[in-house]
Structure formats: structure tokens, C-alpha cells
Scaffold this motif. Structure first.
Motif, PDB file in Angstrom:
ATOM      1  N   LYS A  20      35.187  38.639  34.538  1.00 18.73           N
ATOM      2  CA  LYS A  20      36.101  37.839  35.370  1.00 18.73           C
ATOM      3  C   LYS A  20      35.663  37.837  36.829  1.00 18.73           C
ATOM      4  N   GLY A  39      41.994  43.957  40.516  1.00 20.98           N
ATOM      5  CA  GLY A  39      41.700  45.195  39.790  1.00 20.98           C
ATOM      6  C   GLY A  39      41.248  46.283  40.751  1.00 20.98           C
ATOM      7  N   ALA A 109      48.549  51.546  36.951  1.00 23.30           N
ATOM      8  CA  ALA A 109      48.945  50.134  37.015  1.00 23.30           C
ATOM      9  C   ALA A 109      50.224  49.852  36.229  1.00 23.30           C
ATOM     10  N   ARG A 136      45.155  40.603  35.848  1.00 24.42           N
ATOM     11  CA  ARG A 136      45.794  40.585  34.526  1.00 24.42           C
ATOM     12  C   ARG A 136      47.070  39.752  34.525  1.00 24.42           C
ATOM     13  N   ARG A 193      52.113  47.597  28.314  1.00 26.25           N
ATOM     14  CA  ARG A 193      52.991  48.169  29.336  1.00 26.25           C
ATOM     15  C   ARG A 193      54.230  47.276  29.483  1.00 26.25           C
TER      16      ARG A 193
HETATM   17  O1   DC Z   1      39.820  44.280  36.451  1.00 30.98           O
HETATM   18  P1   DC Z   1      39.627  45.806  36.471  1.00 30.98           P
HETATM   19  O2   DC Z   1      39.021  46.354  35.223  1.00 30.98           O
HETATM   20  O3   DC Z   1      38.942  46.285  37.698  1.00 30.98           O
HETATM   21  O4   DC Z   1      41.129  46.383  36.536  1.00 30.98           O
HETATM   22  C1   DC Z   1      41.388  47.745  36.543  1.00 30.98           C
HETATM   23  C2   DC Z   1      42.734  48.040  35.915  1.00 30.98           C
HETATM   24  O5   DC Z   1      43.769  47.552  36.764  1.00 30.98           O
HETATM   25  C3   DC Z   1      42.965  47.448  34.537  1.00 30.98           C
HETATM   26  O6   DC Z   1      42.914  48.442  33.541  1.00 30.98           O
HETATM   27  C4   DC Z   1      44.344  46.875  34.586  1.00 30.98           C
HETATM   28  C5   DC Z   1      44.796  46.951  35.992  1.00 30.98           C
HETATM   29  N1   DC Z   1      45.125  45.658  36.582  1.00 30.98           N
HETATM   30  C6   DC Z   1      46.413  45.217  36.468  1.00 30.98           C
HETATM   31  O7   DC Z   1      47.223  45.859  35.821  1.00 30.98           O
HETATM   32  N2   DC Z   1      46.777  44.052  37.063  1.00 30.98           N
HETATM   33  C7   DC Z   1      45.886  43.328  37.752  1.00 30.98           C
HETATM   34  N3   DC Z   1      46.277  42.189  38.347  1.00 30.98           N
HETATM   35  C8   DC Z   1      44.548  43.764  37.869  1.00 30.98           C
HETATM   36  C9   DC Z   1      44.189  44.938  37.255  1.00 30.98           C
END
Ligand code: DC
Length: 230
Positions: A20, A39, A109, A136, A193
Motif C-alpha cells: 500500500k 501505519g 492500534a 486500514r 478488533r
Molecule cells: O500499514 P502498517 O503495517 O505499517 O500498519 C501497522 C499496524 O497499524 C497494522 O497492524 C494495523 C495498524 N493500523 C491501523 O490500525 N489503522 C491504520 N489506519 C493504519 C495502521
């Protein structure tokens, strides 16, 4: 033909390690938009919690972390074309990408107070439009009215292989099975979650990139952007 004066909000959501941020970054560069890696913001809070001893084998010291959220100031800076995450004037880009943060970030998160703080900051960062934001819950919670929403996914094996190659490339001693396990656990935690679970917005366009090259994905999204702009 693209209307160059109109600026839109582009939400790129999806599973971990679907590329992404790579796509979002190149889109932002091409369109001359701001790029926000949400993230990294959750990772930054997780790094702070680890550093302050607020996460140990027994779990997260939730109440203490919540009471200290105001101490965490997150910003981004560009160093030689690379996006770096800054926490309270410290460049933590390398630290937030390691496995220790990755193993704890989904739990952090899932804390509603953490999400509330970061969502408000994200809405502020994107308030002038002309933004590509990846995460997300961007299309569902942060910018539910985004003009373009893309939901990216790929098989867990493909994603683990990409992440493994990336970590190895950075010289991290990791095991493929650990990376795969981390991806599967994060999928589970993100999707289950209570607060803002990872879910495709009804009006998001699904992009399974298991078999697509970066160029193919980029071209596809640019055609979606041009549609949204016309
Ligand atoms: O995109 P990433 O893998 O760097 O994100 C790290 C963690 O953060 C992922 O496990 C879920 C959380 N996250 C979230 O809950 N909401 C978001 N908008 C971005 C990331």
C-alpha cells in the motif's frame, strides 16, 4: 483528461504488506499530493510505549499509555527522497519497521484512545484534500467521503515473501515462518478488533495484487484517479 485544478482525497486501505505505502507514495509523487502513512503513526505510538517500558511480557500498560498519549508528537520529514517518521524530534524510521514494533502494533492500534488521537491528526493532515493516505480505516473512518477508495489485498504467502525480502534486504536476521506468522496474526487482530476493524468500505475498489506488478497496479490506480477527477 485529468482536471489538474481539482484535488481529491485518495484512501488506500488493505492488509499488511500488500505494498500500500509503495503505491501510495508513488501516486502522491505523480499527482503532487501529500502522502500520509498512517501505519507509521500507530507504529510510532508502539515504539514510544516499548521505549517507556509500557509494554512487557504481561502486555500493554494500557491506562499508563493512555495517560501519556499527549507526550507523543508525531511528524514526517523527507530525507533524500525517503519519508522518515519523527517522534518528539527523534528519527525513529528504522526502529518502527523492526519486528518488535510489528509484533505489538496491532494491540496498540486496538486501543480506542490511541485511534481517536491519531484519527484526529490524520483528518487534520488531510483537511486540504490533495492527499493520498494509506492505512486500514481511511475509507471507513478517517475519510468516509474520500472520492477514491482502494482496498488492497494479496495472499498471506505472497505478502510474507515480500516482507521477508524487504527485511532481509535491510540486513535483518528474520525467519520466513516468523514473518508469515506475524502477518497472519496482524490480519486476525486488525480484522477482529472492536474499534474500526479492517474492512473494505462498500464503495472501495478491491485490488488483489498477488499477481500484479507495481507498474500494473500503478496504471490501474491512475485510471481510477482520472475517473474520479473527470
Ligand atoms: O500499514 P502498517 O503495517 O505499517 O500498519 C501497522 C499496524 O497499524 C497494522 O497492524 C494495523 C495498524 N493500523 C491501523 O490500525 N489503522 C491504520 N489506519 C493504519 C495502521
Amino acid at each position: 483528461m485529468e482536471n489538474t485544478n481539482k484535488k481529491i482525497t485518495i484512501a488506500i486501505d488493505g492488509h499488511s504488506s500488500t505494498g500500500k505505502s509503495t503505491i501510495a507514495k508513488s501516486l502522491a509523487k505523480y499527482l503532487n499530493y501529500i502522502y500520509v502513512d498512517t501505519g507509521a503513526m500507530y507504529r510510532a505510538v508502539t515504539w514510544f510505549a516499548l521505549k517507556q517500558g509500557l509494554i512487557d511480557d504481561s502486555g500493554i500498560k494500557r491506562v499508563q499509555l493512555i495517560s501519556r498519549l499527549d507526550e507523543i508528537s508525531i511528524s514526517f520529514t523527507n530525507i533524500s527522497g525517503e519519508n522518515h517518521t519523527i517522534v518528539n524530534d527523534l528519527d525513529v524510521e528504522r526502529e518502527i519497521r523492526g519486528l518488535e514494533v510489528a509484533n505489538n502494533v496491532s494491540k496498540v492500534a486496538s486501543i480506542p484512545e490511541v485511534r481517536r488521537k491519531l484519527v484526529a491528526e490524520q483528518q487534520f493532515l488531510g483537511s486540504a484534500k490533495g492527499v493520498v493516505m494509506d492505512g486500514r480505516d481511511i475509507g471507513t473512518v478517517v475519510f468516509p467521503k474520500a472520492e477514491l477508495k482502494v482496498f488492497m489485498t494479496a495472499s498471506a504467502d505472497v505478502r510474507a515473501q515480500r516482507r521477508y525480502n524487504e527485511l532481509r534486504g535491510k540486513g535483518e536476521e528474520v525467519d520466513f515462518d516468523d514473518v508469515l506468522k506475524n502477518i497472519e496474526e496482524r490480519d486476525f487482530l486488525d480484522e477482529n478488533r472492536k474499534d474500526s476493524p479492517l474492512v473494505k468500505a462498500d464503495d472501495a475498489i478491491l485490488l488483489d495484487n498477488s499477481k500484479l506488478s507495481r507498474n500494473q497496479q500503478f496504471d490501474h490506480i491512475i485510471s481510477l484517479v482520472n475517473n474520479a477527477l473527470s
